[in-house]
Design an enzyme around this catalytic site. Sequence first.
Site, PDB file in Angstrom:
ATOM      1  N   HIS A  20      -5.133  -0.811  -7.705  1.00 32.41           N
ATOM      2  CA  HIS A  20      -5.855  -1.033  -6.140  1.00 32.41           C
ATOM      3  C   HIS A  20      -4.209  -0.752  -5.705  1.00 32.41           C
ATOM      4  O   HIS A  20      -3.165  -1.233  -5.592  1.00 32.41           O
ATOM      5  CB  HIS A  20      -5.945  -2.145  -5.841  1.00 32.41           C
ATOM      6  CG  HIS A  20      -7.144  -3.133  -6.955  1.00 32.41           C
ATOM      7  ND1 HIS A  20      -8.666  -2.734  -6.369  1.00 32.41           N
ATOM      8  CD2 HIS A  20      -7.408  -3.171  -7.850  1.00 32.41           C
ATOM      9  CE1 HIS A  20      -9.444  -3.151  -7.406  1.00 32.41           C
ATOM     10  NE2 HIS A  20      -8.965  -3.688  -8.114  1.00 32.41           N
ATOM     11  N   ASN A  22      -3.352  -1.930  -2.774  1.00 37.43           N
ATOM     12  CA  ASN A  22      -2.071  -3.401  -2.227  1.00 37.43           C
ATOM     13  C   ASN A  22      -1.640  -3.840  -3.076  1.00 37.43           C
ATOM     14  O   ASN A  22      -0.769  -4.635  -3.095  1.00 37.43           O
ATOM     15  CB  ASN A  22      -2.974  -4.070  -0.808  1.00 37.43           C
ATOM     16  CG  ASN A  22      -2.902  -3.667   0.483  1.00 37.43           C
ATOM     17  OD1 ASN A  22      -2.246  -3.757   0.910  1.00 37.43           O
ATOM     18  ND2 ASN A  22      -4.237  -3.314   0.644  1.00 37.43           N
ATOM     19  N   THR A 101      -9.569  -1.372   0.374  1.00 34.49           N
ATOM     20  CA  THR A 101     -10.651  -1.894   1.255  1.00 34.49           C
ATOM     21  C   THR A 101     -10.925  -1.710   2.352  1.00 34.49           C
ATOM     22  O   THR A 101      -9.339  -2.680   2.661  1.00 34.49           O
ATOM     23  CB  THR A 101     -10.640  -3.326   1.087  1.00 34.49           C
ATOM     24  OG1 THR A 101     -10.650  -4.116  -0.794  1.00 34.49           O
ATOM     25  CG2 THR A 101     -12.426  -3.998   0.713  1.00 34.49           C
ATOM     26  N   HIS A 202     -16.214  -2.568 -10.605  1.00 33.90           N
ATOM     27  CA  HIS A 202     -15.842  -3.885 -11.545  1.00 33.90           C
ATOM     28  C   HIS A 202     -16.616  -4.282 -12.162  1.00 33.90           C
ATOM     29  O   HIS A 202     -18.024  -5.051 -11.305  1.00 33.90           O
ATOM     30  CB  HIS A 202     -15.221  -4.706 -10.584  1.00 33.90           C
ATOM     31  CG  HIS A 202     -13.831  -4.453 -10.826  1.00 33.90           C
ATOM     32  ND1 HIS A 202     -13.432  -3.430  -9.678  1.00 33.90           N
ATOM     33  CD2 HIS A 202     -12.751  -5.408 -10.367  1.00 33.90           C
ATOM     34  CE1 HIS A 202     -12.060  -3.210  -9.832  1.00 33.90           C
ATOM     35  NE2 HIS A 202     -11.126  -4.069 -10.414  1.00 33.90           N
ATOM     36  N   GLU A 205     -15.840  -8.876 -15.557  1.00 31.01           N
ATOM     37  CA  GLU A 205     -14.531  -9.169 -14.945  1.00 31.01           C
ATOM     38  C   GLU A 205     -14.600 -10.588 -16.072  1.00 31.01           C
ATOM     39  O   GLU A 205     -13.268 -11.036 -16.365  1.00 31.01           O
ATOM     40  CB  GLU A 205     -13.909  -8.844 -13.755  1.00 31.01           C
ATOM     41  CG  GLU A 205     -12.370  -8.660 -14.003  1.00 31.01           C
ATOM     42  CD  GLU A 205     -11.457  -8.345 -12.887  1.00 31.01           C
ATOM     43  OE1 GLU A 205     -13.046  -8.278 -11.654  1.00 31.01           O
ATOM     44  OE2 GLU A 205     -10.512  -8.783 -12.689  1.00 31.01           O
TER      45      GLU A 205
HETATM   46  C1  6MZ Z   1     -11.645  -7.246  -8.759  1.00 26.87           C
HETATM   47  C2  6MZ Z   1      -9.366  -6.982  -7.904  1.00 26.87           C
HETATM   48  C3  6MZ Z   1      -8.255  -7.028  -8.323  1.00 26.87           C
HETATM   49  O1  6MZ Z   1      -8.205  -3.500  -1.282  1.00 26.87           O
HETATM   50  O2  6MZ Z   1      -6.554  -4.512  -0.481  1.00 26.87           O
HETATM   51  N1  6MZ Z   1      -8.748  -6.389  -6.355  1.00 26.87           N
HETATM   52  N2  6MZ Z   1     -11.132  -7.006  -7.859  1.00 26.87           N
HETATM   53  N3  6MZ Z   1     -10.730  -8.082 -10.063  1.00 26.87           N
HETATM   54  C4  6MZ Z   1      -9.142  -7.686 -10.266  1.00 26.87           C
HETATM   55  N4  6MZ Z   1      -8.407  -7.541 -11.359  1.00 26.87           N
HETATM   56  C5  6MZ Z   1      -7.159  -8.585 -10.921  1.00 26.87           C
HETATM   57  N5  6MZ Z   1      -7.288  -7.209  -8.204  1.00 26.87           N
HETATM   58  C6  6MZ Z   1      -7.248  -6.024  -6.940  1.00 26.87           C
HETATM   59  O3  6MZ Z   1      -5.944  -4.128  -2.712  1.00 26.87           O
HETATM   60  C7  6MZ Z   1      -5.982  -5.539  -3.491  1.00 26.87           C
HETATM   61  C8  6MZ Z   1      -7.635  -5.990  -3.658  1.00 26.87           C
HETATM   62  O4  6MZ Z   1      -8.008  -5.680  -4.434  1.00 26.87           O
HETATM   63  C9  6MZ Z   1      -9.372  -6.053  -4.536  1.00 26.87           C
HETATM   64  C10 6MZ Z   1      -9.407  -7.267  -4.402  1.00 26.87           C
HETATM   65  O5  6MZ Z   1     -10.772  -7.087  -3.618  1.00 26.87           O
HETATM   66  C11 6MZ Z   1      -8.273  -7.169  -3.740  1.00 26.87           C
HETATM   67  O6  6MZ Z   1      -8.042  -7.879  -2.500  1.00 26.87           O
HETATM   68  P1  6MZ Z   1      -6.858  -3.947  -1.658  1.00 26.87           P
HETATM   69  O7  6MZ Z   1      -5.722  -2.171  -1.650  1.00 26.87           O
END
Ligand code: 6MZ
Length: 357
Positions: A20, A22, A101, A202, A205
């Site tokens: 991800h 961020n 996102t 996902h 989880e």
């Molecule tokens: C589910 C996750 C995550 O999209 O703003 N994100 N969603 N499970 C996880 N396990 C720890 N880790 C990250 O990156 C941040 C976003 O990625 C998802 C969440 O929606 C989080 O806000 P971006 O680049």
Amino acid sequence: MDKEVEPFCRALPKVELHAHLNGSISVATMERLIARKPHLNIKHSMTAIHKGQRRTLDECFQVFKVIHQLVDSEEDLLMAAKAVIREFSEDGVRYLELRSTPRVETNTGLTKRKYVETVIEAIRQCKQEDVDIDVRFLVAVDRRNGPEVAMETVKLAEDYMLSSEGIVVGMDLSGDPMVGHGKDLLPALQKARNCGLKLALHMSEVPCQKEESELLLTLPPDRIGHGTFLHPEVGGSWSLVHKVREGNIPLELCLTSNIMGKTVESYEKHHFPYWYKLGHPCVLCTDDKGVFSTSLSQEYQLAASTFGLDQEALWILSQQAISCSFAPEAIKQQLEKRWAEHPLQLTYSQDSGAKRK
Ligand code: 6MZ
């Protein structure tokens, strides 16, 4: 532990399929972002979980909210995305699927379209600057935002799949697993699938998502993120395992993230060996290398030390990840060639009679 494993894992060419954007921002980049916005009064302790610490998943999602405050303009996003791509490359990642996102930030005029375009621009700039990595983009749906936003996001992803020269290859379904239900998002995901977008979802989880996972498997997804509670030993079911096995759907497994986010009790109790022993395609990934203070090399080392994997097994894991990627066939072949010609492979082949081939 084999003391050579650390340099081996760093030198190993790797494929990262679950990152991800961020959540992948490093401490160094975070410092720059914090310096740009002193009025927010954000401390480092609010943007990352350090080694040895653990938080609930809920607390992890608070961390993302803080990071989103720091990355709220085109300029921030471009800088952060380029830094993340460079860092993965420096860690030996040669193929990366970055997911993020799209967000609207009214203060800075950031729109969802600009968001996607900026990530694509970061990927293009890294390519022009000869950063040694092939990067693709998965547009993410945050489950919290419901079916309408999901549908909008699919449209956005479709548009950029058609116009980004192969950079946008698919979609991710992520966000707080305790919020929302996959059944509401099924039509959007179905639409994405029908228009040729690959799906990395996902799933399971957290416990209690059995019914949702059954439903999402009907799509079916092209890869599964985490899948921590799919198997019956942890409250999942044989039927779920059977469907995942039957579809040969690869699992993206993130050891440190699952331990730090407390969905798995300890490294020893991680579900990696359950699937690995079945011979199921498993891909080691970082999830959020910034938030969880890790790197893909470290994840390979952890798998080696916890589950007794030798160098050959690690090599095979990294090589098999190529076929689990959403890269076009021609790129997969180029990556296979790159792996085959890699100095580590050659050294290993001489020692072991090229068992891997
Ligand atoms: C589910 C996750 C995550 O999209 O703003 N994100 N969603 N499970 C996880 N396990 C720890 N880790 C990250 O990156 C941040 C976003 O990625 C998802 C969440 O929606 C989080 O806000 P971006 O680049």
